[in-house]
Design an enzyme around this catalytic site. Structure first.
Site, mmCIF file in Angstrom:
data_model
loop_
_atom_site.group_PDB
_atom_site.id
_atom_site.type_symbol
_atom_site.label_atom_id
_atom_site.label_comp_id
_atom_site.label_asym_id
_atom_site.label_seq_id
_atom_site.Cartn_x
_atom_site.Cartn_y
_atom_site.Cartn_z
ATOM 1 N N THR A 278 -8.020 3.499 8.512
ATOM 2 C CA THR A 278 -9.243 2.692 8.557
ATOM 3 C C THR A 278 -9.388 2.039 9.930
ATOM 4 O O THR A 278 -8.472 1.359 10.387
ATOM 5 C CB THR A 278 -9.195 1.603 7.463
ATOM 6 O OG1 THR A 278 -8.786 2.217 6.250
ATOM 7 C CG2 THR A 278 -10.544 0.951 7.288
ATOM 8 N N HIS B 107 -3.443 -4.615 7.827
ATOM 9 C CA HIS B 107 -3.559 -3.480 8.745
ATOM 10 C C HIS B 107 -2.639 -3.678 9.945
ATOM 11 O O HIS B 107 -2.805 -4.616 10.715
ATOM 12 C CB HIS B 107 -4.987 -3.219 9.231
ATOM 13 C CG HIS B 107 -5.199 -1.749 9.468
ATOM 14 N ND1 HIS B 107 -4.706 -1.107 10.573
ATOM 15 C CD2 HIS B 107 -5.789 -0.796 8.704
ATOM 16 C CE1 HIS B 107 -5.014 0.176 10.478
ATOM 17 N NE2 HIS B 107 -5.656 0.397 9.362
ATOM 18 N N ASN C 238 0.856 -1.185 0.000
ATOM 19 C CA ASN C 238 0.000 0.000 0.000
ATOM 20 C C ASN C 238 0.899 1.244 0.000
ATOM 21 O O ASN C 238 1.704 1.439 0.906
ATOM 22 C CB ASN C 238 -0.901 -0.032 1.251
ATOM 23 C CG ASN C 238 -1.819 1.177 1.328
ATOM 24 O OD1 ASN C 238 -1.403 2.302 1.119
ATOM 25 N ND2 ASN C 238 -3.071 0.935 1.634
ATOM 26 N N HIS D 280 -5.764 3.642 -1.527
ATOM 27 C CA HIS D 280 -7.100 3.942 -1.008
ATOM 28 C C HIS D 280 -7.484 5.336 -1.496
ATOM 29 O O HIS D 280 -6.896 6.325 -1.068
ATOM 30 C CB HIS D 280 -7.045 3.888 0.530
ATOM 31 C CG HIS D 280 -8.370 4.089 1.200
ATOM 32 N ND1 HIS D 280 -8.533 3.956 2.555
ATOM 33 C CD2 HIS D 280 -9.598 4.410 0.713
ATOM 34 C CE1 HIS D 280 -9.806 4.192 2.876
ATOM 35 N NE2 HIS D 280 -10.461 4.477 1.774
ATOM 36 N N ARG E 90 -7.092 12.479 0.884
ATOM 37 C CA ARG E 90 -5.975 12.914 1.742
ATOM 38 C C ARG E 90 -4.629 12.314 1.316
ATOM 39 O O ARG E 90 -3.603 12.828 1.658
ATOM 40 C CB ARG E 90 -6.255 12.591 3.202
ATOM 41 C CG ARG E 90 -6.124 11.139 3.554
ATOM 42 C CD ARG E 90 -6.214 10.923 5.045
ATOM 43 N NE ARG E 90 -7.557 11.177 5.541
ATOM 44 C CZ ARG E 90 -8.049 10.606 6.637
ATOM 45 N NH1 ARG E 90 -7.287 9.801 7.337
ATOM 46 N NH2 ARG E 90 -9.271 10.842 7.030
ATOM 47 N N GLU F 101 -10.835 -9.522 3.107
ATOM 48 C CA GLU F 101 -9.541 -9.136 3.668
ATOM 49 C C GLU F 101 -9.730 -9.084 5.173
ATOM 50 O O GLU F 101 -10.548 -8.286 5.681
ATOM 51 C CB GLU F 101 -9.058 -7.774 3.145
ATOM 52 C CG GLU F 101 -7.709 -7.408 3.785
ATOM 53 C CD GLU F 101 -7.096 -6.115 3.266
ATOM 54 O OE1 GLU F 101 -7.330 -5.734 2.107
ATOM 55 O OE2 GLU F 101 -6.355 -5.486 4.059
ATOM 56 N N ARG G 93 -9.632 7.986 -0.969
ATOM 57 C CA ARG G 93 -10.594 8.432 0.052
ATOM 58 C C ARG G 93 -11.466 9.553 -0.487
ATOM 59 O O ARG G 93 -11.056 10.302 -1.369
ATOM 60 C CB ARG G 93 -9.845 8.937 1.284
ATOM 61 C CG ARG G 93 -9.346 7.813 2.176
ATOM 62 C CD ARG G 93 -8.689 8.390 3.417
ATOM 63 N NE ARG G 93 -8.388 7.345 4.368
ATOM 64 C CZ ARG G 93 -9.161 7.012 5.398
ATOM 65 N NH1 ARG G 93 -10.286 7.656 5.619
ATOM 66 N NH2 ARG G 93 -8.810 6.043 6.207
ATOM 67 N N GLU H 121 -8.667 0.306 -2.600
ATOM 68 C CA GLU H 121 -9.485 0.344 -1.387
ATOM 69 C C GLU H 121 -10.449 1.506 -1.527
ATOM 70 O O GLU H 121 -10.054 2.603 -1.930
ATOM 71 C CB GLU H 121 -8.611 0.577 -0.161
ATOM 72 C CG GLU H 121 -7.751 -0.599 0.210
ATOM 73 C CD GLU H 121 -6.905 -0.279 1.441
ATOM 74 O OE1 GLU H 121 -7.188 0.714 2.132
ATOM 75 O OE2 GLU H 121 -5.964 -1.021 1.682
ATOM 76 N N HIS I 68 0.976 6.266 1.820
ATOM 77 C CA HIS I 68 1.744 7.217 2.620
ATOM 78 C C HIS I 68 2.879 7.898 1.865
ATOM 79 O O HIS I 68 3.424 8.891 2.347
ATOM 80 C CB HIS I 68 2.229 6.562 3.912
ATOM 81 C CG HIS I 68 1.062 6.289 4.829
ATOM 82 N ND1 HIS I 68 0.134 7.270 5.131
ATOM 83 C CD2 HIS I 68 0.640 5.175 5.448
ATOM 84 C CE1 HIS I 68 -0.798 6.752 5.908
ATOM 85 N NE2 HIS I 68 -0.524 5.482 6.119
HETATM 86 N N1 PXP Z 1 -5.635 -3.101 4.370
HETATM 87 C C1 PXP Z 1 -6.564 -2.125 4.493
HETATM 88 C C2 PXP Z 1 -7.972 -2.439 4.128
HETATM 89 C C3 PXP Z 1 -6.209 -0.823 4.922
HETATM 90 O O1 PXP Z 1 -7.147 0.122 5.033
HETATM 91 C C4 PXP Z 1 -4.846 -0.562 5.204
HETATM 92 C C5 PXP Z 1 -4.449 0.824 5.616
HETATM 93 O O2 PXP Z 1 -4.588 1.694 4.563
HETATM 94 C C6 PXP Z 1 -3.919 -1.611 5.049
HETATM 95 C C7 PXP Z 1 -4.331 -2.869 4.653
HETATM 96 C C8 PXP Z 1 -2.459 -1.404 5.312
HETATM 97 O O3 PXP Z 1 -2.297 -1.066 6.654
HETATM 98 P P1 PXP Z 1 -0.874 -0.556 7.161
HETATM 99 O O4 PXP Z 1 -0.585 0.734 6.476
HETATM 100 O O5 PXP Z 1 -1.079 -0.418 8.629
HETATM 101 O O6 PXP Z 1 0.129 -1.623 6.789
#
Ligand code: PXP
Length: 242
Positions: A100, A190, A6, A42, A48, A150, A44, A69, A9
């Site tokens: 999330t 997550h 992901n 994601h 953001r 998931e 949003r 996402e 960030h």
């Molecule tokens: N899966 C989902 C559905 C999420 O919302 C996120 C966070 O954006 C992640 C995985 C990845 O989480 P992390 O950034 O904490 O590894």
């Protein structure tokens, strides 16, 4: 176990100054070179981190698999149907949250989630539902034709007491096994990081983990290649039994 990255960030950092760097698209393409199995973003409602331009560029350039996402809201569903990611992961979304929080309550929002799945399926997009490791939620996901679940690993990631960690891992293991029996694909994510992935990666019924924050953060110190390789190695070297 596959490993998707992901990259939200990277965009968060770029947006902090409203400039063009660091470029999440360049980051995604480099991550692919280092063997990632898919790119996750994601989109949003408040944009953001990644925005629509990023998403469309990623759609053009990502060679592995794009997992979008998204909340089950019309504006984003329309964009998803136009962009056509390989996978849409439906997540709950609240404006004020930092990230999330919790899984989708499929049971309480059955109709809206079912309609969204139908709409995405009509455009040949596979759909995953981000849920807690809960049998009733898995049954509901299956009933409305989700392709994947998931499993939300936030609780596992936040626990500090060993016994509670193993209880939660067991709950996730049972949920994944149950979902597989229903022929659902099983992803998880997550809060997974370089410390907690070792125990997690032994779970046999998880097809793929989706990891963001920990890998992006580490790449600031050691570079993208090393951050990805280290995580990949931890996943691959996990024992098959606890
Ligand atoms: N899966 C989902 C559905 C999420 O919302 C996120 C966070 O954006 C992640 C995985 C990845 O989480 P992390 O950034 O904490 O590894």
């Amino acid at each position: 176990m596959k490993f998707s990255l992901n990259i939200d960030h990277v965009a968060t950092l770029r947006n902090a100054r409203g400039e063009k760097d660091p470029d999440p698209i360049a980051y995604a393409l480099m991550a692919e070179l280092y063997g990632i199995d898919g790119i996750v973003v994601h989109l949003r409602e408040d944009r953001r981190h990644i925005n629509e331009v990023d998403l469309r560029l990623l759609r053009e350039l990502v060679k592995t698999k794009l997992d979008l996402e998204m909340a089950a809201v019309e504006e984003i569903v329309e964009i998803a149907c136009d962009v056509k990611p390989e996978l849409a992961t439906l997540v709950p979304e609240k404006r004020q949250e930092l990230t999330t929080v919790g899984g989708l309550n499929v049971i309480d929002n059955l109709e809206v989630i079912k309609d969204t799945i139908d709409e995405l399926h009509n455009t040949d997009i596979k759909v995953s539902l981000f849920i807690e490791p809960d049998i009733e939620q898995i049954n509901a996901a299956k009933d409305i034709n989700a392709d994947f679940i998931e499993i939300h690993t936030g609780k596992y990631a936040n626990l500090r007491i060993e016994e509670e960690i193993y209880d939660e891992l067991d709950r996730i293991r049972q949920a994944a096994k149950y979902a597989k029996k229903l022929s659902l694909g099983v992803n998880a994510g997550h809060g997974l990081n370089y410390n907690n992935i070792k125990e997690f990666a032994v779970l046999e019924d998880i097809d793929e983990v989706s990891i963001g924050q920990s890998v992006i953060a580490r790449s600031i110190f050691v570079g993208i290649e090393k951050a990805i390789m280290e995580m990949r190695q931890l996943i691959n070297s996990a024992k098959t039994k606890i």
